[in-house]
Design a protein around this motif. Structure first.
Motif, short mmCIF file in Angstrom:
data_model
loop_
_atom_site.label_atom_id
_atom_site.label_comp_id
_atom_site.label_asym_id
_atom_site.label_seq_id
_atom_site.Cartn_x
_atom_site.Cartn_y
_atom_site.Cartn_z
N PRO A 203 0.83 -1.21 0.00
CA PRO A 203 0.00 0.00 0.00
C PRO A 203 0.86 1.27 0.00
O PRO A 203 1.92 1.32 0.61
CB PRO A 203 -0.80 -0.12 1.30
N THR A 204 0.40 2.26 -0.73
CA THR A 204 1.03 3.58 -0.74
C THR A 204 0.01 4.55 -0.19
O THR A 204 -0.93 4.94 -0.89
CB THR A 204 1.43 3.99 -2.17
N CYS A 205 0.17 4.92 1.06
CA CYS A 205 -0.80 5.77 1.73
C CYS A 205 -0.35 7.22 1.67
O CYS A 205 0.84 7.52 1.74
CB CYS A 205 -0.97 5.35 3.18
N GLY A 206 -1.31 8.10 1.53
CA GLY A 206 -1.01 9.53 1.48
C GLY A 206 -2.24 10.35 1.81
O GLY A 206 -3.28 9.82 2.21
N THR A 207 -2.11 11.65 1.58
CA THR A 207 -3.20 12.55 1.94
C THR A 207 -4.21 12.75 0.82
O THR A 207 -5.31 13.20 1.07
CB THR A 207 -2.63 13.93 2.35
N SER A 208 -3.86 12.42 -0.43
CA SER A 208 -4.82 12.63 -1.52
C SER A 208 -5.81 11.46 -1.60
O SER A 208 -5.56 10.38 -1.06
CB SER A 208 -4.08 12.79 -2.85
N TRP A 209 -6.88 11.70 -2.28
CA TRP A 209 -7.96 10.70 -2.37
C TRP A 209 -7.50 9.41 -3.04
O TRP A 209 -7.95 8.32 -2.70
CB TRP A 209 -9.14 11.31 -3.13
N ASP A 210 -6.61 9.51 -4.01
CA ASP A 210 -6.12 8.32 -4.70
C ASP A 210 -5.20 7.47 -3.85
O ASP A 210 -4.94 6.31 -4.19
CB ASP A 210 -5.39 8.71 -5.99
N TYR A 211 -4.69 8.01 -2.74
CA TYR A 211 -3.77 7.28 -1.87
C TYR A 211 -4.36 7.04 -0.48
O TYR A 211 -3.64 6.93 0.49
CB TYR A 211 -2.44 8.02 -1.75
N ARG A 212 -5.68 6.96 -0.44
CA ARG A 212 -6.31 6.73 0.87
C ARG A 212 -6.13 5.26 1.28
O ARG A 212 -6.10 4.37 0.43
CB ARG A 212 -7.79 7.12 0.84
N CYS A 213 -6.01 5.04 2.56
CA CYS A 213 -5.79 3.69 3.08
C CYS A 213 -6.79 3.38 4.19
O CYS A 213 -7.38 4.28 4.79
CB CYS A 213 -4.37 3.54 3.64
N GLN A 214 -6.93 2.12 4.43
CA GLN A 214 -7.81 1.66 5.51
C GLN A 214 -7.12 0.53 6.27
O GLN A 214 -6.23 -0.13 5.74
CB GLN A 214 -9.15 1.19 4.97
N VAL A 215 -7.53 0.36 7.51
CA VAL A 215 -7.04 -0.75 8.30
C VAL A 215 -8.13 -1.83 8.24
O VAL A 215 -9.31 -1.53 8.35
CB VAL A 215 -6.71 -0.34 9.75
N VAL A 216 -7.71 -3.07 8.00
CA VAL A 216 -8.64 -4.20 7.93
C VAL A 216 -8.23 -5.19 9.01
O VAL A 216 -7.12 -5.71 9.00
CB VAL A 216 -8.60 -4.87 6.54
N VAL A 217 -9.15 -5.43 9.95
CA VAL A 217 -8.90 -6.37 11.04
C VAL A 217 -9.76 -7.60 10.78
O VAL A 217 -10.97 -7.50 10.58
CB VAL A 217 -9.24 -5.77 12.42
N THR A 218 -9.11 -8.76 10.75
CA THR A 218 -9.79 -10.03 10.47
C THR A 218 -9.58 -10.98 11.63
O THR A 218 -8.45 -11.19 12.07
CB THR A 218 -9.25 -10.65 9.17
N VAL A 219 -10.69 -11.55 12.13
CA VAL A 219 -10.64 -12.55 13.19
C VAL A 219 -11.22 -13.83 12.60
O VAL A 219 -12.38 -13.87 12.19
CB VAL A 219 -11.44 -12.11 14.42
#
Length: 160
Positions: free
Chosen positions: A110-126
């Motif tokens: 992932p390449t995370c940043g401040t622009s909309w195209d580089y938005r990131c999320q955290v995914v927690v899986t149990v």
């Protein structure tokens, strides 16, 4: 004469109540067993989902690095699991994924940043495997052996 007919008719009907009872009992017992099994499955799945959601919310708290966010999310999700009294130990994982156009995720690099195209999320899986051991020991048709709870939260672009 009438009494002889009544006795013959009664002899032919002997045992019919036992046959009817066995048919109704098998149907009733199957329905009761299905209700109990699926009730347990839904309760376990609900607990896994709640643990994943709590872990994802914990990852939103400010941390100095992604490794700290990940360990916090996994620790909080694991802390919720003892309330479930599971016969198996679920696997907990948290990962950072970049949200790509079209709804796809890039979780490998992932390449995370401040622009909309580089938005990131955290995914927690149990993930809990071996759930059939929690159910009564009868034929387990149409019962999954693995249950998964998953939650995701959008990360702030400025956060590590």
């Amino acid at each position: 004469m009438k009494n002889l007919r009544h006795n013959a008719s009664a002899r032919r009907q002997r045992g019919s109540y036992a046959v009817e009872f066995s048919i109704v009992f098998i149907f009733s017992f199957t329905m009761l067993y299905a209700l109990i099994c699926y009730g347990i499955m839904f309760a376990l799945r609900f607990g896994l989902q709640n643990a994943a959601e709590d872990g994802a919310r914990a990852a939103l708290r400010y941390q100095t690095s992604w490794a700290d966010r990940k360990s916090t999310a996994e620790a909080v999700a694991r802390a919720q699991l003892p309330d479930l009294t599971l016969p198996v130990t679920p696997d907990v994982s948290a990962q950072r994924c970049q949200v790509l156009p079209g709804g796809a995720n890039n979780c490998t690099t992932p390449t995370c940043g401040t622009s909309w195209d580089y938005r990131c999320q955290v995914v927690v899986t149990v993930t809990a495997t071996g759930i059939r051991t929690a159910l009564p020991p009868l034929p387990l048709f149409a019962v999954p052996d693995t249950l998964v709870g998953q939650a995701s939260m959008m990360l702030d672009g400025k956060s590590p």
